[in-house]
Design a protein around this motif. Structure first.
Motif, short mmCIF file in Angstrom:
data_model
loop_
_atom_site.label_atom_id
_atom_site.label_comp_id
_atom_site.label_asym_id
_atom_site.label_seq_id
_atom_site.Cartn_x
_atom_site.Cartn_y
_atom_site.Cartn_z
N VAL A 1 0.85 -1.23 -0.03
CA VAL A 1 0.06 0.18 0.04
C VAL A 1 0.85 1.05 -0.08
CG1 VAL A 1 -1.88 -0.98 1.10
CG2 VAL A 1 -0.10 -0.06 2.67
N ASP A 2 0.21 2.42 -0.29
CA ASP A 2 0.62 3.58 -0.24
C ASP A 2 0.51 4.51 1.01
OD1 ASP A 2 1.86 3.61 -3.15
OD2 ASP A 2 -0.04 3.49 -3.59
N TYR A 3 -0.63 4.26 1.49
CA TYR A 3 -1.18 4.97 2.56
C TYR A 3 -1.76 3.80 3.53
CZ TYR A 3 -0.62 8.97 -0.11
OH TYR A 3 -0.15 9.79 -1.20
N LEU A 4 -1.76 4.17 4.98
CA LEU A 4 -2.00 3.32 5.82
C LEU A 4 -2.91 3.98 7.02
CD1 LEU A 4 -2.10 0.21 6.73
CD2 LEU A 4 -0.16 0.86 8.05
N VAL B 1 -4.69 12.41 0.77
CA VAL B 1 -3.97 11.78 -0.30
C VAL B 1 -3.92 12.82 -1.44
CG1 VAL B 1 -4.48 9.96 -2.06
CG2 VAL B 1 -4.92 9.34 0.36
N ALA B 2 -5.03 13.55 -1.67
CA ALA B 2 -4.92 14.61 -2.80
C ALA B 2 -3.61 15.61 -2.46
CB ALA B 2 -6.09 15.35 -2.98
N GLN B 3 -3.74 16.11 -1.28
CA GLN B 3 -2.39 17.19 -1.15
C GLN B 3 -1.11 16.40 -1.15
OE1 GLN B 3 -3.86 18.52 2.68
NE2 GLN B 3 -5.54 19.58 2.00
N THR B 4 -1.01 15.17 -0.47
CA THR B 4 0.44 14.52 -0.48
C THR B 4 0.79 14.35 -1.89
OG1 THR B 4 -0.09 13.58 1.59
CG2 THR B 4 1.48 12.75 0.33
N THR B 5 -0.27 13.85 -2.88
CA THR B 5 0.03 13.45 -4.30
C THR B 5 0.58 14.84 -5.04
OG1 THR B 5 -1.56 11.82 -4.48
CG2 THR B 5 -0.76 12.88 -6.21
N LEU B 6 -0.10 15.91 -4.80
CA LEU B 6 0.36 17.07 -5.52
C LEU B 6 1.62 17.81 -5.10
CD1 LEU B 6 -3.29 18.90 -5.58
CD2 LEU B 6 -1.96 17.98 -7.41
N ARG B 7 1.80 17.45 -3.61
CA ARG B 7 3.34 17.85 -3.12
C ARG B 7 4.19 16.94 -3.54
NH1 ARG B 7 3.67 16.42 2.89
NH2 ARG B 7 4.31 14.48 1.95
N ASN B 8 3.85 15.94 -3.93
CA ASN B 8 4.86 15.14 -4.31
C ASN B 8 5.55 15.28 -5.70
OD1 ASN B 8 5.27 13.71 -1.93
ND2 ASN B 8 3.99 11.68 -2.75
N GLY C 1 6.99 6.70 5.60
CA GLY C 1 6.76 6.72 7.12
C GLY C 1 6.42 7.85 7.83
N GLU C 2 5.99 8.83 7.10
CA GLU C 2 5.62 10.21 7.58
C GLU C 2 4.15 10.03 8.25
OE1 GLU C 2 5.06 14.59 6.34
OE2 GLU C 2 5.70 13.43 5.12
N ILE C 3 3.98 10.30 9.36
CA ILE C 3 2.51 10.51 9.83
C ILE C 3 1.86 11.82 9.37
CG2 ILE C 3 0.98 10.64 11.87
CD1 ILE C 3 2.97 9.15 13.42
N LEU C 4 1.23 11.63 8.39
CA LEU C 4 0.49 12.87 7.79
C LEU C 4 -0.43 13.64 8.74
CD1 LEU C 4 -0.20 11.35 4.18
CD2 LEU C 4 1.73 12.76 4.95
N TRP C 5 -1.27 12.87 9.66
CA TRP C 5 -2.01 13.42 10.67
C TRP C 5 -2.53 12.56 11.66
CZ3 TRP C 5 -6.56 10.76 10.56
CH2 TRP C 5 -7.14 10.40 9.32
N ASN C 6 -2.82 12.75 12.74
CA ASN C 6 -3.69 12.06 13.79
C ASN C 6 -5.07 12.69 14.08
OD1 ASN C 6 -2.86 13.77 15.88
ND2 ASN C 6 -0.83 12.76 15.41
N LEU D 1 -0.55 7.31 7.66
CA LEU D 1 0.82 7.23 7.27
C LEU D 1 0.76 7.22 5.65
CD1 LEU D 1 0.51 5.97 10.13
CD2 LEU D 1 2.71 4.87 9.65
N ASP D 2 1.93 8.00 5.31
CA ASP D 2 2.41 7.99 3.83
C ASP D 2 3.66 6.81 4.11
OD1 ASP D 2 4.03 7.74 1.61
OD2 ASP D 2 3.76 9.99 1.69
N VAL D 3 3.13 5.45 3.70
CA VAL D 3 4.14 4.27 3.69
C VAL D 3 5.41 4.40 2.96
CG1 VAL D 3 4.09 1.77 3.27
CG2 VAL D 3 1.94 3.16 3.92
N SER D 4 5.44 5.11 1.95
CA SER D 4 6.66 5.42 1.26
C SER D 4 7.76 6.01 2.14
CB SER D 4 6.54 6.03 -0.15
OG SER D 4 6.06 7.41 0.08
#
Length: 543
Positions: free
Chosen positions: A214-217, A275-282, A241-246, A236-239
């Motif tokens: 998976v890409d996200y968990l 997912v949308a924001q992380t993708t655009l940031r990447n 290991g960053e915790i995107l939020w809690n 989490l962003d699995v690629s």
């Protein structure tokens, strides 16, 4: 066993038929023929193109005979599997990509294929000079089918040892998250069952990547606090290991199964936005060829629904690149069709006729690929309603979509808009409410709010229409339909100053907008709600 054509396009060009045995295709022009078909959209090329590329344009009859002879040779070698792998007509030859498997090779594109016809050499060299095209071919060679969607899963929430009741609830929460996310056309959801064993031990990100792919968990814990239950979530962003939020949710334990589904809506919407924001940031700083397949579609959809015009225009590039990499994806062509509809409907188009046809071509392509796709039927209905003004035809499309998938949230949303066009305010509100309940992720929530505003305007609930319009505009203030609805709601509530201020904002953002255009193009212009909007716009200073 079904026959399969195995082909390598890099380094040594090899073509083998596998299934009942192994047959190697040896002739240079026979292999070149397969290379041409394998790199064509839908695996199809015209006979004229193949003849000219492989045998030259100087003698049509000789080229015609040479192609017929080559196909006859292949039929003899491949036997009955020929008709499974290749489809020939009097005008075209098509390779079945469903029966084709690309394998990785080492070296330049078609490095050893000694075909000297100028047309073939020019075609080969043109591809070698296009890094974006070669990147796409290279990905196909290494991965087979293109993966268009990010993969996501939710692990059962970890409960204290020995607390069976909480463990069952934690498992149910993960199941509910996965079930809700699976309604999205933008994500591939891996069942929470796959991660059950993993949830019982310390989470290792490398293990998650390898085991679940998976890409996200979504992971977390569940615990008691007096008579309440607290669910703690990490996304989490699995690629990396960053915790995107809690997040955490507190509910009374006695009512947990009743209260949690509604409370989980915030978690689900946060997932969609992240997912949308992380993708655009990447994607920042990357060229199109460098973008991973599974990031293109969601980047296109997210950009299409952002407020800046440059983001909307960039969305088309992402979607067209996604369509080039996955030409047989129904969803990609449908999303591209929606882009063209919005381009016309928002007033951005400089050639309404041509852009309307592009929208219809995209939805027709999507339905050609999958006539039963509820999503493609929905977007086709959207095109018929919003740019052709064919309300009855749109209604048939939405009905067909919901017959096939009653949980298609966008069908409910757009059907609500259609009912608002027809002055059925009660039905419009019910449909948009259903859409909002079914929509699991929300990277473009402003759009749901915008159409909910239109539904309440048609129902005469002007205060609710204003609430939804303002919420939508806080996320995207460039949506002309929402601005019109807000003006109508303010006018109907007796707030002339507010209506005039919003009208000035509309004209600042859309200086070419005119009432005559609205009257001639909007599907509800002759209806009660449309006349209300026209009167409000006129009273607010728009001519």
């Amino acid at each position: 066993m079904a026959p399969k054509l195995v082909i390598s396009l890099f380094g040594t060009c090899s073509v083998c038929l596998e299934g009942g045995g192994r047959v190697e295709i040896r002739g240079a022009k026979h292999r070149a023929l397969f290379a041409l078909l394998a790199t064509a959209p839908m695996g199809r090329r015209s006979r004229a193109n193949l003849q000219e590329t492989l045998w030259g344009a100087s003698d049509y009859d000789s080229g015609h005979q040479n192609l017929r002879r080559a196909l006859s040779d292949l039929r003899k070698v491949m036997g009955p599997d020929f008709d499974t792998v290749l489809h020939t007509t009097s005008t075209d030859v098509q390779l079945s990509l469903d029966h084709t498997h690309f394998v990785a090779g080492q070296g330049a594109f078609l490095n050893d294929l000694n075909v000297r016809e100028p047309g073939f050499v020019a075609w080969r060299d043109s591809l070698r000079a296009r890094p974006d095209q070669l990147a796409a071919l290279g990905r196909a060679s290494q991965g087979g089918a293109v993966r268009l969607r990010p993969r996501i899963s939710a692990l059962p929430l970890a409960a204290p040892d020995g607390d069976t009741a909480l463990r069952v609830t934690g498992d149910w929460v993960a199941e509910e998250i996965c079930r809700s996310l699976s309604r999205s056309t933008l994500l591939t959801v891996i069942s929470h069952l796959s991660g059950r064993a993993m949830a019982q031990r310390m989470i290792d990100i490398a293990d998650v990547r390898e085991t679940l792919g998976v890409d996200y968990l979504v992971t977390g814990t569940i615990r008691r606090s007096g008579s309440d239950v607290i669910c703690d979530f990490d996304f989490l962003d699995v690629s990396t290991g960053e915790i995107l939020w809690n997040r955490n949710i507190l509910v009374a334990e006695a009512a947990a199964t009743m209260a949690l589904p509604e409370r989980l809506a915030d978690v689900l919407q946060a997932i969609g936005r992240s997912v949308a924001q992380t993708t655009l940031r990447n994607l920042r700083g990357l060229t199109l060829p460098e973008i991973a397949d599974h990031e293109l579609l969601i980047a296109g959809v997210a950009s299409m629904h952002r407020r800046a015009l440059r983001d909307f225009l960039t969305a088309r590039q992402y979607l067209e690149e996604s369509a080039a990499r996955a030409p047989r994806s129904t969803d990609v062509h449908a999303w591209l069709g929606k882009w063209h509809v919005l381009n016309v409907f928002k007033g951005y188009s400089t050639d309404r006729g041509s852009d309307t046809q592009r929208a219809l071509d995209c939805t027709a392509r999507a339905l050609d690929l999958d006539p039963d796709s509820s999503f493609a039927l929905t977007i086709d209905g959207f095109a018929h309603a919003n740019i052709l003004g064919e309300i009855d035809e749109a209604d048939r499309r939405y009905t067909a979509a919901l017959d096939r998938n009653p949980n298609e949230s966008l069908s409910w949303l757009l059907r609500g808009a259609l009912l608002a066009f027809q002055d059925d305010g009660t039905g419009a509100v019910q449909a948009t409410d259903t859409a909002r309940r079914l929509s699991p992720i929300d990277p473009f929530g402003y759009y749901f709010d915008s159409l909910a505003s239109s539904a309440h305007l048609a129902a005469g609930s002007f205060d609710r229409a204003l609430d939804f319009a303002e919420r939508s505009l806080s996320a995207n203030d460039r949506h002309i339909s929402t601005l019109r609805t807000k003006i109508a709601a303010l006018h109907s509530l007796g707030d002339g100053d507010g209506a005039r201020a919003t009208a000035a904002e509309l004209m600042r953002r859309f200086p070419t907008f005119r009432l005559n255009e609205y009257r001639s193009t909007h599907p509800s212009a002759e209806r009660r709600t449309g006349r209300l909007v026209i009167e409000a716009l006129r009273a607010s200073g728009i001519s």
